[in-house]
Design an enzyme around this catalytic site. Structure first.
Site, PDB file in Angstrom:
ATOM      1  N   ASP A 188     -10.250  11.552  -5.944  1.00 52.12           N
ATOM      2  CA  ASP A 188      -9.965   9.808  -6.097  1.00 52.12           C
ATOM      3  C   ASP A 188     -11.279   9.408  -7.212  1.00 52.12           C
ATOM      4  OD1 ASP A 188      -9.623   7.283  -5.250  1.00 52.12           O
ATOM      5  OD2 ASP A 188     -11.497   7.232  -3.963  1.00 52.12           O
ATOM      6  N   ASP A 226     -12.496   5.863  -7.416  1.00 56.35           N
ATOM      7  CA  ASP A 226     -13.622   4.619  -7.198  1.00 56.35           C
ATOM      8  C   ASP A 226     -14.235   5.234  -5.899  1.00 56.35           C
ATOM      9  OD1 ASP A 226     -12.549   3.035  -9.033  1.00 56.35           O
ATOM     10  OD2 ASP A 226     -10.982   2.359  -7.672  1.00 56.35           O
ATOM     11  N   GLY A 243      -9.512   1.064  -2.097  1.00 53.52           N
ATOM     12  CA  GLY A 243      -8.322   1.995  -1.958  1.00 53.52           C
ATOM     13  C   GLY A 243      -7.080   1.074  -1.665  1.00 53.52           C
ATOM     14  N   ILE A 244      -6.944  -0.255  -1.595  1.00 53.42           N
ATOM     15  CA  ILE A 244      -5.920  -1.001  -1.354  1.00 53.42           C
ATOM     16  C   ILE A 244      -5.473  -1.460  -2.692  1.00 53.42           C
ATOM     17  CG2 ILE A 244      -4.775  -2.992  -0.110  1.00 53.42           C
ATOM     18  CD1 ILE A 244      -5.893  -1.117   1.899  1.00 53.42           C
ATOM     19  N   ARG A 272      -3.440  -3.525  -6.072  1.00 55.04           N
ATOM     20  CA  ARG A 272      -3.795  -4.939  -6.402  1.00 55.04           C
ATOM     21  C   ARG A 272      -3.113  -5.875  -5.590  1.00 55.04           C
ATOM     22  NH1 ARG A 272      -2.549  -5.334 -12.549  1.00 55.04           N
ATOM     23  NH2 ARG A 272      -3.582  -3.413 -12.570  1.00 55.04           N
ATOM     24  N   SER A 305      -5.389   2.955  -8.818  1.00 53.84           N
ATOM     25  CA  SER A 305      -5.648   1.807  -9.770  1.00 53.84           C
ATOM     26  C   SER A 305      -5.183   2.001 -10.992  1.00 53.84           C
ATOM     27  CB  SER A 305      -7.208   1.664 -10.189  1.00 53.84           C
ATOM     28  OG  SER A 305      -7.432   0.977 -11.111  1.00 53.84           O
ATOM     29  N   ASP A 307     -13.427   9.023  -0.686  1.00 54.47           N
ATOM     30  CA  ASP A 307     -14.377   8.406   0.072  1.00 54.47           C
ATOM     31  C   ASP A 307     -13.870   7.400   1.182  1.00 54.47           C
ATOM     32  OD1 ASP A 307     -13.420   6.765  -1.928  1.00 54.47           O
ATOM     33  OD2 ASP A 307     -15.057   5.160  -1.559  1.00 54.47           O
TER      34      ASP A 307
HETATM   35  C1  G6P Z   1      -8.802   1.012  -6.074  1.00 54.01           C
HETATM   36  C2  G6P Z   1      -9.732   0.237  -5.698  1.00 54.01           C
HETATM   37  C3  G6P Z   1      -9.060  -1.062  -5.140  1.00 54.01           C
HETATM   38  C4  G6P Z   1      -8.077  -1.769  -6.203  1.00 54.01           C
HETATM   39  C5  G6P Z   1      -6.986  -0.610  -6.358  1.00 54.01           C
HETATM   40  C6  G6P Z   1      -6.206  -1.130  -7.485  1.00 54.01           C
HETATM   41  O1  G6P Z   1      -8.118   1.742  -4.853  1.00 54.01           O
HETATM   42  O2  G6P Z   1     -10.478   0.953  -4.550  1.00 54.01           O
HETATM   43  O3  G6P Z   1     -10.196  -2.129  -4.706  1.00 54.01           O
HETATM   44  O4  G6P Z   1      -7.454  -2.626  -5.582  1.00 54.01           O
HETATM   45  O5  G6P Z   1      -7.668   0.537  -7.007  1.00 54.01           O
HETATM   46  O6  G6P Z   1      -6.864  -1.198  -8.891  1.00 54.01           O
HETATM   47  P1  G6P Z   1      -6.011  -2.007 -10.034  1.00 54.01           P
HETATM   48  O7  G6P Z   1      -7.232  -1.604 -11.218  1.00 54.01           O
HETATM   49  O8  G6P Z   1      -4.862  -1.373 -10.186  1.00 54.01           O
HETATM   50  O9  G6P Z   1      -5.912  -3.398  -9.895  1.00 54.01           O
HETATM   51 MG    MG Z   2     -12.064   5.434  -3.387  1.00 51.58          MG
END
Ligand code: G6P
Ligand code: MG
Length: 217
Positions: free
Chosen positions: A11, A13, A48-49, A51, A118, A172
């Site tokens: 992963d 982040d 981890g959620i 956008r 992400s 994490d």
């Molecule tokens: C990661 C982060 C989230 C974020 C997601 C989407 O999982 O922990 O907080 O919302 O990525 O990221 P993005 O860069 O596509 O908006």
């Molecule tokens: Mg993470």
């Protein structure tokens, strides 16, 4: 020679770098402009959620309803701000032990994948200066179901050409660990064992990642 594990899927982040603070700043500005509450504790729930899922949780704090086009515009606004912020990232933003772990895994002859939801993951790897250390980076735009669904880790294994059972997954977040386990991989949790209870092993940070411990098991 055969060994039990042939790939490690990370992963991003919270494991390799900490973009949570940049997400926090960008979401907070958007929430405040809409008159909605937002603090560090709420930001934790967004780790981890994806956008649109994060936006839905933020908007649910208020009573106003938004149409699909409005929601997309709000998400784009947050993302534009986030992209401005992450332009400032560099190798200094690598978490302790991250680079050493990537080097050790490749030196041991294992493949390396990245499974982040992400859509900015490739850009972040580039800013960190580690893009060429990955054999495969999942394109989050092609993933239908977020973690804890196994799709993203299965996608990584498939493109690395390694059976899921021969992969270690490193995460994490609770949902991430669940995704790894659902994919049939060995789960290495990074963080608190009291939180990451479903992981096969938990280490405080990548500084403590010892590949030999898994290869000989
Ligand atoms: C990661 C982060 C989230 C974020 C997601 C989407 O999982 O922990 O907080 O919302 O990525 O990221 P993005 O860069 O596509 O908006
Ligand atoms: Mg993470």
């Amino acid at each position: 020679m055969s060994q039990r594990y042939q790939a490690v899927v990370f992963d991003l982040d919270g494991v390799i770098t900490d973009t949570a603070h940049f997400h926090f700043l960008a979401w907070r500005e958007l929430a405040q402009s809409l008159g909605l509450p937002f603090d560090e504790a709420f930001n934790e729930k967004l780790k981890g959620i994806d956008r649109m899922g994060s936006l839905a949780l933020i908007l649910a704090q208020g009573s106003q309803q938004y149409g699909d086009a409005e929601k997309l515009a709000l998400a784009d606004q947050k993302n534009a701000h986030y992209q401005e912020l992450i332009k400032t990232m560099s190798a200094e933003h690598l978490l302790p032990g991250a680079l050493e772990t990537l080097i050790a895994v490749r030196d041991a002859g294992l493949k390396i994948g990245l499974a982040s939801v992400s859509k900015n993951a490739a850009f972040v790897l580039d800013r960190l200066g580690i893009s060429d250390r990955f054999d495969y980076v999942v394109d989050a735009a092609l993933i239908q179901r977020g973690k804890p669904d196994p799709e993203i880790f299965l996608n990584a294994a498939e493109h690395l050409g390694v059976a899921p059972a021969a992969c270690l997954g490193v995460e994490d977040a609770v949902a991430g660990v669940r995704s790894i386990k659902a994919a049939g991989m060995y789960a290495v949790g990074v963080g608190d064992p009291a939180v990451l209870t479903e992981a096969d092993d938990v280490i405080p940070s990548l500084r403590d990642f010892k590949l030999s411990r898994y290869l000989t098991a």
